[in-house]
Design an enzyme around this catalytic site. Structure first.
Site, PDB file in Angstrom:
ATOM      1  N   GLU A 348       0.811  -1.218   0.000  1.00  0.00           N
ATOM      2  CA  GLU A 348       0.000   0.000   0.000  1.00  0.00           C
ATOM      3  C   GLU A 348       0.846   1.270   0.000  1.00  0.00           C
ATOM      4  O   GLU A 348       0.515   2.243   0.674  1.00  0.00           O
ATOM      5  CB  GLU A 348      -0.942   0.013   1.218  1.00  0.00           C
ATOM      6  CG  GLU A 348      -1.892  -1.148   1.224  1.00  0.00           C
ATOM      7  CD  GLU A 348      -2.719  -1.254   2.503  1.00  0.00           C
ATOM      8  OE1 GLU A 348      -3.906  -1.580   2.379  1.00  0.00           O
ATOM      9  OE2 GLU A 348      -2.184  -1.023   3.601  1.00  0.00           O
TER      10      GLU A 348
HETATM   11  C1  TNX Z   1      -4.458  -4.210   4.707  1.00  0.00           C
HETATM   12  S1  TNX Z   1      -2.671  -6.486   4.330  1.00  0.00           S
HETATM   13  C2  TNX Z   1      -3.186  -3.926   5.166  1.00  0.00           C
HETATM   14  C3  TNX Z   1      -3.008  -3.567   6.573  1.00  0.00           C
HETATM   15  C4  TNX Z   1      -4.316  -3.455   7.312  1.00  0.00           C
HETATM   16  C5  TNX Z   1      -5.220  -4.591   6.904  1.00  0.00           C
HETATM   17  C6  TNX Z   1      -6.504  -4.616   7.660  1.00  0.00           C
HETATM   18  C7  TNX Z   1      -1.681  -5.407   4.131  1.00  0.00           C
HETATM   19  C8  TNX Z   1      -0.436  -5.832   3.575  1.00  0.00           C
HETATM   20  N1  TNX Z   1      -2.042  -4.164   4.450  1.00  0.00           N
HETATM   21  O1  TNX Z   1      -2.281  -2.363   6.683  1.00  0.00           O
HETATM   22  O2  TNX Z   1      -4.056  -3.510   8.673  1.00  0.00           O
HETATM   23  O3  TNX Z   1      -5.498  -4.484   5.541  1.00  0.00           O
HETATM   24  O4  TNX Z   1      -7.269  -5.738   7.361  1.00  0.00           O
END
Ligand code: TNX
Length: 539
Positions: A348
């Site tokens: 992300e």
């Molecule tokens: C996505 S999974 C994210 C996390 C959040 C999560 C909550 C991932 C690699 N990144 O930063 O905590 O969703 O479900």
């Protein structure tokens, strides 16, 4: 459901459960292409019958010989690995009240003997062979990890009350026969996000104990995120002191000293788990950027963050200090970490341009490699050029760009954590108070209902290093919250990682899983009573 219906349902569930326990054969049923409860296996008590269908993860092979071993006050223990003998003795003495003297040394003669010799080669480094006769129990493995896994199976073949912390009545019987067992995948992980909410060393150790019951062998610790930096770095003391001073919702946060972290690593090792530390880069870094203004492109530190948005922070990719920082952080953590892996996050990073992201991941991989560790990153890193050894962790089930499949075709190994199956922070149903639902609702059969070796097109079983169940903690605050979200789904993911696909069957699994309920009750684990699981009466 009205109450008479509920009673009828419970009676039916009980009847089915009893049949399942008496006749079930995970491996035997599936080998015949049948769900285990439908397999025409001889009843327990006859040679060639399956052992009771209670073990999670399902073993590769379990054959009854019709006898029963009864553990009595005169029993003795011996173990070629003293710590594993002591672990088993600790559990058995507490609930049985028996003395169970333990001798250690090569292939000792205990009534229950744990031996690092005589195991078949097929069980490898992590598997075991368990032989139970009227006279006693012999557990054989090639390596200590295999003995420890076999101890978990032995405990699951004893009555559930063996997990009681106080003395309770027996009889302490184990069905006679032979279990030969080894894992499908080398990596069977659980991730705990200690950044969104902090968990103490003791709380993490409790979770480790729970993971060990299901043959999980990696604990991935998400040690940094926008809301908190959780490990002391000597060269950058403000990271923990300031960056670790809060958490989601504005609570006090917390951080591990390096001695604390080492204590977690050592405790995990005592349960045959290897710690995988994660420092999430280049996004998810607000806590670090808030702690050191000079890490920001504009030299201005943002405030601490206690919300739950993602994607807004990024380390300054063009800045040389960024790489000095990463080198020192990775260097200190690598030196404290005996395991082979270091996780660099990479997810992300929506505030980083694609070109910056690719060059950043290049440099981060080089730094980790220079400190002697193998990189793991969330699968977003497949958009960069990966080192041959780098492992990608699949998570985002809305991804369609094919970069991961391309990487896999070039040899990249993948850890499977599809968010809509393996994320322990997803709600079970729309009524679940804790958790999120962005990836969907995940009741037990959804968590269990996928094949890690066939889930992603272009990522076949030979590309899969294993599975992992992440537990993100935006909404998870207490150990009771952890237990509720992890149980009963964690054992489902653990089984997908351990058991051969030939054993896969939803109804047999829901019965075996139900048999775990009384164990969790004895252990004080407050679990979600999913209606999909066949819980024995009273659990
Ligand atoms: C996505 S999974 C994210 C996390 C959040 C999560 C909550 C991932 C690699 N990144 O930063 O905590 O969703 O479900």
């Amino acid at each position: 459901m009205n109450s008479s219906l509920r009673h009828l349902r419970r009676a039916l569930v009980t009847a089915v459960t009893v049949l399942g326990l008496a006749w079930g054969s995970a491996a035997g049923g599936a080998a015949a292409g049948l769900p285990a409860t439908a397999a025409a296996a001889p009843a327990t008590g006859q040679p060639g019958a399956a052992l009771p269908n209670t073990v999670v993860p399902a073993p590769v092979s379990a054959v009854a010989d019709g006898t029963t071993y009864r553990l009595t006050a005169s029993a003795t223990l011996s173990s070629d690995v003293p710590d594993i003998g002591a672990y088993l003795a600790g559990v058995l003495r507490a609930s049985t009240g028996f003395a169970l003297p333990l001798s250690t040394g090569a292939s000792g003669p205990g009534t229950i003997a744990l031996q690092l010799s005589g195991a078949p080669a097929v069980v490898g480094d992590q598997g075991y062979q368990l032989t139970v006769t009227t006279h006693g129990v012999v557990l054989r493995a090639n390596r200590p990890a295999g003995l420890f896994a076999g101890v978990q199976t032995l405990l699951q073949l004893l009555p559930a009350s063996v997990e009681s912390p106080t003395v309770v009545p027996g009889p302490w019987t184990v069905p006679g026969g032979t279990v030969t067992d080894y894992p499908r995948f080398a990596y069977r992980g659980a991730m705990l996000d200690v950044a969104r909410h902090f968990f103490t060393v003791a709380q993490v150790e409790r979770y480790i104990d729970e993971l060990a019951l299901y043959k999980i062998n990696y604990l991935h610790l998400h040690l940094s995120d926008d809301q908190g930096w959780r490990i002391a770095i000597a060269g950058w003391p403000q990271l923990a002191r300031y960056g670790g001073s809060t958490e989601v919702g504005g609570g006090p946060g917390g951080w591990y000293s390096q001695a604390d972290y080492s204590a977690i690593v050592a405790y995990a090792a005592s349960r045959y788990l290897t710690v995988v530390p994660e420092i999430d880069l280049p996004g998810h870094t607000n806590a670090a950027l808030a702690s050191y203004p000079q890490l920001n492109c504009d030299g201005v530190a943002p405030g601490l963050y206690t919300g739950t948005d993602v994607g807004f922070s990024s380390l300054c990719v063009p800045l040389q200090l960024t790489y000095t920082f990463i080198d020192q952080v990775v260097g200190e953590i690598a030196a404290l970490t005996p395991g082979p892996y270091l996780h660099i996050g990479g997810d992300e990073a929506t505030s980083t341009t694609a070109a910056d992201y690719a060059s950043f991941i290049d440099r981060a991989q080089q730094i980790v490699a220079a400190h002697g560790k193998t990189v793991i990153g969330w699968h977003d890193i497949a958009n960069a050029t990966l080192l041959p050894s780098t492992v990608a962790q699949f998570w985002d089930t809305s991804t369609t760009d094919g970069a991961l499949a391309t990487a896999a075709a070039h040899g990249t190994k993948v850890i499977m954590s599809p968010a809509n199956k393996a994320y322990l922070d997803m709600k079970y149903t729309h009524r679940t108070k804790l958790g999120q639902d962005w990836a969907g609702l995940t009741d037990v059969n959804t968590a269990y209902g996928w094949n890690p070796g066939g889930y992603l097109s272009g990522v076949g079983a030979t590309s899969v290093l294993g599975v992992e169940a992440p537990l993100w903690t935006e909404t998870i605050v207490t150990p009771a919250d952890l237990d509720y979200m992890a149980f009963p789904r964690l054992p489902a993911i653990a089984e997908l990682g351990w058991s051969p696909w030939s054993t896969h069957g939803v109804s047999a699994f829901d019965h075996r899983l139900g048999a775990q309920g009384p164990r969790w009750k004895a252990l004080g684990i407050g679990y979600y009573h999913s209606t999909q699981v066949s819980w024995p009466a009273g659990s």
